[in-house]
Write a protein that holds these residues in place. Structure first.
Motif, PDB file in Angstrom:
ATOM      1  N   GLU A  54      48.690  41.767  39.205  1.00  0.00           N
ATOM      2  CA  GLU A  54      48.404  41.140  37.892  1.00  0.00           C
ATOM      3  C   GLU A  54      49.674  41.153  36.779  1.00  0.00           C
ATOM      4  OE1 GLU A  54      46.738  43.507  39.829  1.00  0.00           O
ATOM      5  OE2 GLU A  54      46.118  45.378  38.458  1.00  0.00           O
ATOM      6  N   GLU A 201      51.022  43.856  28.570  1.00  0.00           N
ATOM      7  CA  GLU A 201      49.840  43.887  29.668  1.00  0.00           C
ATOM      8  C   GLU A 201      48.667  45.052  28.993  1.00  0.00           C
ATOM      9  OE1 GLU A 201      50.511  44.048  33.567  1.00  0.00           O
ATOM     10  OE2 GLU A 201      48.867  45.284  34.209  1.00  0.00           O
ATOM     11  N   HIS A 204      41.662  45.616  31.479  1.00  0.00           N
ATOM     12  CA  HIS A 204      40.573  44.647  31.120  1.00  0.00           C
ATOM     13  C   HIS A 204      39.543  44.848  30.182  1.00  0.00           C
ATOM     14  CE1 HIS A 204      37.186  46.822  33.030  1.00  0.00           C
ATOM     15  NE2 HIS A 204      38.193  47.566  33.518  1.00  0.00           N
ATOM     16  N   ASP A 228      43.550  37.008  33.551  1.00  0.00           N
ATOM     17  CA  ASP A 228      44.250  37.153  34.829  1.00  0.00           C
ATOM     18  C   ASP A 228      43.420  35.986  35.842  1.00  0.00           C
ATOM     19  OD1 ASP A 228      42.128  38.736  35.693  1.00  0.00           O
ATOM     20  OD2 ASP A 228      43.395  40.494  35.680  1.00  0.00           O
ATOM     21  N   ARG A 234      44.123  40.276  30.270  1.00  0.00           N
ATOM     22  CA  ARG A 234      45.359  41.195  30.915  1.00  0.00           C
ATOM     23  C   ARG A 234      46.334  41.001  30.058  1.00  0.00           C
ATOM     24  NH1 ARG A 234      44.693  44.850  33.897  1.00  0.00           N
ATOM     25  NH2 ARG A 234      43.286  43.776  35.150  1.00  0.00           N
TER      26      ARG A 234
END
Ligand SMILES: C[S@@+](CC[C@H](N)C(=O)[O-])C[C@H]1O[C@@H](n2cnc3c(N)ncnc32)[C@H](O)[C@@H]1O
Length: 242
Positions: A54, A201, A204, A228, A234
């Motif tokens: 990810e 990043e 979720h 993502d 993400r």
């Protein structure tokens, strides 16, 4: 291919030892000592987080910006570099970019150094040890970071592969999971060139909270979230107007 070949006693015992490590939940990447990320092979070991697929989204977003906005020169800081996966993926794809790869952990930086050498980017990736942006010698166009973002209360819920083997320093993001990220965002303005961008990043379920902390520290910036491939929040992009 060699079904008739008998293993020697030494080979059998080496194989059993490896299987035993996996039965004890050690991730395969630590056993083999390498992991693929963004089409490149990286050396990994216990001082570094195993790069996750990810995180490739962070690389894609940075490449998009570097090839559309920062086309002439592009200074990038990868904060919390670990094995160097993000910085090296950028270095091998962006020939005009100069990168700083920062980590607080010296042992992680040694692994990143070996990966830089392996991928031929040692001349364009400068490794720096220290807390967040403290060691950065000059302002940059892009700050990119996959910092620890697991809430303290959730550390116990992680699979044994993660909680027993991956470094706590790479996972623990404090009570709300965003403590390290917030410190970074609060330092970002003075380390960015005019029109600079921060890419973070996130977990979720952290999209809204991450946007709020970005708005608190950089109220004039444009903030957006990218999902993502699983449709989960993400990456937070913060386009500053300074
Ligand atoms: C989630 S891991 C990410 C590693 C790598 N960037 C990746 O995506 O695979 C976070 C990294 O941040 C580093 N780190 C944690 N706190 C830090 C801090 N205050 N300053 C710099 N690096 C930090 C950890 O040592 C770890 O290598």
């Amino acid at each position: 291919m060699s079904l008739d070949t008998r293993l020697t006693a030494e080979q059998t015992s080496a194989y059993s030892a490896v299987i035993q490590r996996r039965i004890s939940h050690e991730p395969a990447a630590y056993i083999t000592g390498h992991k693929e990320f963004y089409g490149l092979e990286f050396q990994v070991a216990r001082p570094v987080l195993i790069p996750r697929p990810e995180t490739e989204l962070l690389v894609e977003k940075a490449i998009e910006l570097a090839t559309t906005v920062f086309t002439h020169s592009c200074l990038i800081a990868d904060v919390g570099t670990g094995c160097g996966a993000v910085a090296i993926a950028l270095g091998t794809n962006l020939f005009h970019a100069k990168l700083y790869a920062i980590d607080v952990c010296g042992a992680a930086l040694e692994i990143a150094r070996s990966n830089c050498h392996r991928h031929g980017v040692s001349d364009r990736v400068t490794l720096l040890q220290g807390d967040l942006l403290d060691p950065l010698p000059e302002p940059v166009h892009l700050i990119i970071a996959n910092l620890p973002y697991v809430r303290n209360s959730e550390l116990v819920k992680l699979s044994p592969e993660i909680s027993r083997f991956e470094p706590l320093l790479a996972l623990s993001g404090g009570a709300d999971g965003l403590e390290v990220m917030e410190r970074l965002v609060s330092q970002a303005e003075r380390n960015l060139l005019p029109g600079g961008v921060i890419l973070l990043e996130i977990g979720h379920d952290q999209g809204q909270a991450a946007c709020e902390l970005a708005r608190k520290h950089l109220p004039k910036s444009k903030i957006s979230i990218t999902t993502d491939l699983g449709g989960l929040d993400r990456v937070v992009s913060i386009l500053t107007s300074c």
